[in-house]
Write a protein that holds these residues in place. Structure first.
Motif, PDB file in Angstrom:
ATOM      1  N   LEU A  79     -13.721   2.767  -5.071  1.00 13.03           N
ATOM      2  CA  LEU A  79     -12.620   3.723  -5.108  1.00 13.03           C
ATOM      3  C   LEU A  79     -11.330   2.982  -4.778  1.00 13.03           C
ATOM      4  CD1 LEU A  79     -11.739   6.782  -5.219  1.00 13.03           C
ATOM      5  CD2 LEU A  79     -11.904   6.727  -2.718  1.00 13.03           C
ATOM      6  N   LYS A  80     -10.508   2.753  -5.789  1.00  9.91           N
ATOM      7  CA  LYS A  80      -9.284   1.974  -5.625  1.00  9.91           C
ATOM      8  C   LYS A  80      -8.098   2.920  -5.476  1.00  9.91           C
ATOM      9  CE  LYS A  80      -6.756  -1.944  -7.628  1.00  9.91           C
ATOM     10  NZ  LYS A  80      -6.660  -2.878  -8.774  1.00  9.91           N
ATOM     11  N   VAL A  81      -7.423   2.842  -4.325  1.00  7.96           N
ATOM     12  CA  VAL A  81      -6.340   3.757  -3.995  1.00  7.96           C
ATOM     13  C   VAL A  81      -5.112   2.966  -3.551  1.00  7.96           C
ATOM     14  CG1 VAL A  81      -5.622   5.726  -2.579  1.00  7.96           C
ATOM     15  CG2 VAL A  81      -8.016   5.500  -3.276  1.00  7.96           C
ATOM     16  N   SER A  82      -3.940   3.405  -3.980  1.00  7.82           N
ATOM     17  CA  SER A  82      -2.672   2.818  -3.546  1.00  7.82           C
ATOM     18  C   SER A  82      -1.912   3.837  -2.711  1.00  7.82           C
ATOM     19  CB  SER A  82      -1.823   2.412  -4.756  1.00  7.82           C
ATOM     20  OG  SER A  82      -0.507   2.046  -4.358  1.00  7.82           O
TER      21      SER A  82
ATOM     22  N   PHE B  82       2.752   5.535   5.798  1.00  7.04           N
ATOM     23  CA  PHE B  82       2.055   6.814   5.663  1.00  7.04           C
ATOM     24  C   PHE B  82       0.542   6.609   5.604  1.00  7.04           C
ATOM     25  CE2 PHE B  82       0.124  10.098   3.015  1.00  7.04           C
ATOM     26  CZ  PHE B  82       0.515  11.243   3.692  1.00  7.04           C
ATOM     27  N   GLY B  83       0.100   5.663   4.797  1.00  2.00           N
ATOM     28  CA  GLY B  83      -1.332   5.459   4.604  1.00  2.00           C
ATOM     29  C   GLY B  83      -2.054   5.030   5.863  1.00  2.00           C
ATOM     30  N   ILE B  84      -1.480   4.074   6.577  1.00  2.00           N
ATOM     31  CA  ILE B  84      -2.146   3.570   7.784  1.00  2.00           C
ATOM     32  C   ILE B  84      -2.157   4.621   8.892  1.00  2.00           C
ATOM     33  CG2 ILE B  84      -1.970   1.857   9.628  1.00  2.00           C
ATOM     34  CD1 ILE B  84      -0.949  -0.120   7.489  1.00  2.00           C
ATOM     35  N   SER B  85      -1.092   5.412   8.989  1.00  2.00           N
ATOM     36  CA  SER B  85      -0.999   6.397  10.070  1.00  2.00           C
ATOM     37  C   SER B  85      -1.787   7.673   9.795  1.00  2.00           C
ATOM     38  CB  SER B  85       0.469   6.763  10.323  1.00  2.00           C
ATOM     39  OG  SER B  85       1.203   5.647  10.769  1.00  2.00           O
ATOM     40  N   HIS B  86      -1.845   8.113   8.523  1.00  7.97           N
ATOM     41  CA  HIS B  86      -2.363   9.448   8.253  1.00  7.97           C
ATOM     42  C   HIS B  86      -3.558   9.511   7.299  1.00  7.97           C
ATOM     43  CE1 HIS B  86       1.073  11.049  10.409  1.00  7.97           C
ATOM     44  NE2 HIS B  86       1.867  10.305   9.667  1.00  7.97           N
TER      45      HIS B  86
ATOM     46  N   PHE C 113      -2.163  -0.964   0.511  1.00  8.70           N
ATOM     47  CA  PHE C 113      -1.013  -0.393   1.204  1.00  8.70           C
ATOM     48  C   PHE C 113       0.226  -1.128   0.716  1.00  8.70           C
ATOM     49  CE2 PHE C 113      -4.781   0.187   3.757  1.00  8.70           C
ATOM     50  CZ  PHE C 113      -4.724   1.541   4.061  1.00  8.70           C
ATOM     51  N   GLU C 114       1.063  -0.445  -0.063  1.00  9.01           N
ATOM     52  CA  GLU C 114       2.178  -1.108  -0.752  1.00  9.01           C
ATOM     53  C   GLU C 114       3.304  -0.115  -1.009  1.00  9.01           C
ATOM     54  OE1 GLU C 114       0.283  -2.627  -4.250  1.00  9.01           O
ATOM     55  OE2 GLU C 114      -0.851  -0.796  -4.543  1.00  9.01           O
ATOM     56  N   ASN C 115       4.533  -0.625  -0.902  1.00  8.93           N
ATOM     57  CA  ASN C 115       5.714   0.204  -1.124  1.00  8.93           C
ATOM     58  C   ASN C 115       6.181   0.082  -2.569  1.00  8.93           C
ATOM     59  OD1 ASN C 115       6.259   1.444   1.447  1.00  8.93           O
ATOM     60  ND2 ASN C 115       6.830  -0.566   2.224  1.00  8.93           N
TER      61      ASN C 115
END
Length: 309
Positions: free
Chosen positions: A94-97, A102-106, A127-129
């Protein structure tokens, strides 16, 4: 009879516009994808792509072939995925961006519960902007705000992306606390330069009555990442404008103070983005439903609203 690998290499290359992008999606090398497509062309006796050093485009025969098999390939892949285990459980990579802050915290804290429910899914989370190309980059889902919807991509809203003004207690000590956005102009600002546009981002703030005014601060420090903005604010260097979800914990602990609490800037909506498919892979559907359920249970849409200040 053509192999599934040959057909999938063709379809993904046509969708992405390159063998390299298709290879990332399929976890193959570009050479392997090119070889699969060449074998398919040889077996069919027609050329499916016009190839150049910069571009890969479908021939007329390729366009007809893609239209004929595209949906059937999705159905076949779904059938294979659904019987991949004796239990019929969602499985596979499962590949998610998602944005780092936001991703690390929530989202990352939800992973243990997700894996407990779906132990056969293998997460690959980036995790990328940046706004990714779901199809070309091989992502199942992307989470973020302000994405432009490309053809074949849909979104499911999660929560508002509201930006508020914050400062540390140390910075505010001895200074008058601003009551309205125009009073912010007397304070040093820690601003962010967008990596995508190269421009420094300024905000218009609004209140519950719908009044909207520009928020002006003295341009003191410029960085290119929201985490850097938050850390500089925590160091007492000035005022920062950050999304509620990126500073909520620090406000609750008293490390940061929200300024002009009746005002916020609207940066859009935090959403999940995924490719439209008649038959979505079970792992993708499981993730989308799990995240939506978690956000509803935790009432994060309300908690992340700038109007709740």
């Amino acid at each position: 009879m053509e192999t599934l690998a040959n057909l999938e290499s063709f379809v993904r290359s046509a969708q992405a516009g390159s063998f390299s992008a298709a290879a990332r999606h399929l976890a193959l090398t570009p050479a392997a994808v090119s070889r699969n497509v060449a074998m398919l062309e040889r077996n069919l006796g027609v050329r499916l792509f016009h190839r150049s050093t910069r571009k890969l485009t479908l021939t007329e025969a390729g366009e007809h072939f893609l239209a004929s098999i595209g949906g059937n390939l999705d159905a076949l892949q779904h059938a294979i995925s659904s019987v991949a285990t004796d239990q019929g459980e969602p499985c596979g990579q499962l590949k998610v961006s998602m944005a780092p802050t936001f991703g690390i915290s929530h989202v990352l804290p939800l992973l243990p519960a997700f894996l407990a429910r779906y132990p056969l899914i293998r997460p690959e989370w980036h995790f990328e902007n940046r706004q990714v190309d779901l199809i070309a980059d091989g992502y199942d889902v992307a989470i973020g705000a302000g994405f432009e919807l490309a053809q074949g991509v849909i979104s499911r809203p999660l929560a508002p992306a509201h930006v508020i003004a914050v400062a540390s207690p140390d910075y505010l000590r001895g200074r008058p606390v601003p009551a309205t956005p125009d009073a912010l102009e007397d304070l040093e600002g820690i601003l962010m330069r967008s990596p995508q546009t190269g421009r420094v981002r300024y905000w218009n703030m609004r209140n519950k009555a719908g009044v909207e005014v520009p928020a002006q601060v003295r341009e003191s420090i410029i960085v290119n990442d929201p985490v850097a903005v938050r850390e500089a604010v925590l160091l007492g260097l000035g005022v920062g404008f950050l999304a509620v979800e990126d500073v909520q914990g620090w406000i609750e602990r008293g490390d940061l103070l929200r300024l002009v609490p009746d005002w916020y800037a609207d940066a859009g909506t935090i959403s999940m983005y995924f490719a439209t498919r008649a038959l979505m892979p079970a792992r993708t559907r499981a993730f989308i439903d799990f995240i939506s359920e978690a956000f509803e249970q935790r009432q994060l849409a309300r908690r992340f609203s700038g109007g709740e200040g």
